[in-house]
Design a protein around this motif. Sequence first.
Motif, PDB file in Angstrom:
ATOM      1  N   GLN A  65      14.033  32.950  11.465  1.00  0.00           N
ATOM      2  CA  GLN A  65      15.458  33.256  11.346  1.00  0.00           C
ATOM      3  C   GLN A  65      16.082  32.393  10.263  1.00  0.00           C
ATOM      4  N   VAL A  66      16.836  33.026   9.383  1.00  0.00           N
ATOM      5  CA  VAL A  66      17.625  32.325   8.381  1.00  0.00           C
ATOM      6  C   VAL A  66      19.048  32.854   8.507  1.00  0.00           C
ATOM      7  N   THR A  67      20.044  31.959   8.414  1.00  0.00           N
ATOM      8  CA  THR A  67      21.447  32.350   8.483  1.00  0.00           C
ATOM      9  C   THR A  67      22.139  31.942   7.186  1.00  0.00           C
ATOM     10  N   LEU A  68      22.875  32.879   6.606  1.00  0.00           N
ATOM     11  CA  LEU A  68      23.601  32.634   5.365  1.00  0.00           C
ATOM     12  C   LEU A  68      25.101  32.669   5.616  1.00  0.00           C
ATOM     13  N   PRO A  69      25.854  31.855   4.875  1.00  0.00           N
ATOM     14  CA  PRO A  69      27.317  31.885   4.982  1.00  0.00           C
ATOM     15  C   PRO A  69      27.895  33.037   4.166  1.00  0.00           C
ATOM     16  N   SER A  70      29.041  33.546   4.608  1.00  0.00           N
ATOM     17  CA  SER A  70      29.708  34.632   3.890  1.00  0.00           C
ATOM     18  C   SER A  70      31.212  34.539   4.086  1.00  0.00           C
ATOM     19  N   ILE A 117      20.922  44.779  13.514  1.00  0.00           N
ATOM     20  CA  ILE A 117      20.580  44.804  14.942  1.00  0.00           C
ATOM     21  C   ILE A 117      21.634  44.132  15.820  1.00  0.00           C
ATOM     22  N   VAL A 118      22.496  43.289  15.248  1.00  0.00           N
ATOM     23  CA  VAL A 118      23.599  42.665  15.989  1.00  0.00           C
ATOM     24  C   VAL A 118      24.843  42.769  15.111  1.00  0.00           C
ATOM     25  N   ASP A 119      25.923  43.297  15.683  1.00  0.00           N
ATOM     26  CA  ASP A 119      27.154  43.451  14.907  1.00  0.00           C
ATOM     27  C   ASP A 119      28.318  42.849  15.686  1.00  0.00           C
ATOM     28  N   ALA A 120      28.651  41.612  15.344  1.00  0.00           N
ATOM     29  CA  ALA A 120      29.820  40.945  15.904  1.00  0.00           C
ATOM     30  C   ALA A 120      30.805  40.704  14.757  1.00  0.00           C
ATOM     31  N   PHE A 123      20.235  40.965  11.030  1.00  0.00           N
ATOM     32  CA  PHE A 123      19.369  42.036  10.542  1.00  0.00           C
ATOM     33  C   PHE A 123      17.921  41.716  10.895  1.00  0.00           C
ATOM     34  N   GLU A 124      17.118  42.780  11.034  1.00  0.00           N
ATOM     35  CA  GLU A 124      15.678  42.588  11.032  1.00  0.00           C
ATOM     36  C   GLU A 124      15.161  43.124   9.713  1.00  0.00           C
ATOM     37  N   LEU A 125      14.086  42.523   9.242  1.00  0.00           N
ATOM     38  CA  LEU A 125      13.505  42.948   7.980  1.00  0.00           C
ATOM     39  C   LEU A 125      12.572  44.124   8.214  1.00  0.00           C
ATOM     40  N   PRO A 126      12.340  44.926   7.176  1.00  0.00           N
ATOM     41  CA  PRO A 126      11.512  46.115   7.349  1.00  0.00           C
ATOM     42  C   PRO A 126      10.062  45.795   7.716  1.00  0.00           C
ATOM     43  N   SER A 147      10.664  38.693  11.117  1.00  0.00           N
ATOM     44  CA  SER A 147      11.761  37.798  10.734  1.00  0.00           C
ATOM     45  C   SER A 147      13.114  38.486  10.840  1.00  0.00           C
ATOM     46  N   THR A 148      14.151  37.659  11.038  1.00  0.00           N
ATOM     47  CA  THR A 148      15.520  38.147  11.042  1.00  0.00           C
ATOM     48  C   THR A 148      16.362  37.309  10.080  1.00  0.00           C
ATOM     49  N   LEU A 149      17.445  37.914   9.626  1.00  0.00           N
ATOM     50  CA  LEU A 149      18.393  37.255   8.733  1.00  0.00           C
ATOM     51  C   LEU A 149      19.775  37.498   9.313  1.00  0.00           C
TER      52      LEU A 149
END
Length: 125
Positions: free
Chosen positions: A5-10, A28-31, A38-41, A45-47
């Motif tokens: 898992q990697v998390t980016l700021p926005s 996959i998660v929308d808050a 997101f999941e990668l294709p 891994s998730t981002l």
Amino acid sequence: MRLNQVTLPSINVEESVLFYKKLGLHLIVDASPRYVRFELPDGDSTLSIHQVEELPKGDGTTIYFEDDNLDELVKQLQQKGIEFTQLPKDQTWLWREAHLLDPDGNKLILFKAGENRKNPPWRIN
């Protein structure tokens, strides 16, 4: 141990969602507008993207996404309106890389390294 898992700021999570969907990631998660994941294709891994008031200063983090068909992927993304700061180029470290920025300026590198990613000729034992 696995990195999964990697998390980016926005500043604008909704704009980031559109961008990462164009890259081929699956939401996959929308808050929204605070957080998305997101999941990668390929792989497990998730981002995630989280909303911040201000982006970090300095060089920040670079995220690498590997694809065995890099040149074709870049062409497909260009057709979707994705702009690159560097088109696919062979590097001296035996990787082929294309560079781009997400809407918040996070650096992304799409690459193809194959066996050289973990086993370059200069690997130490």
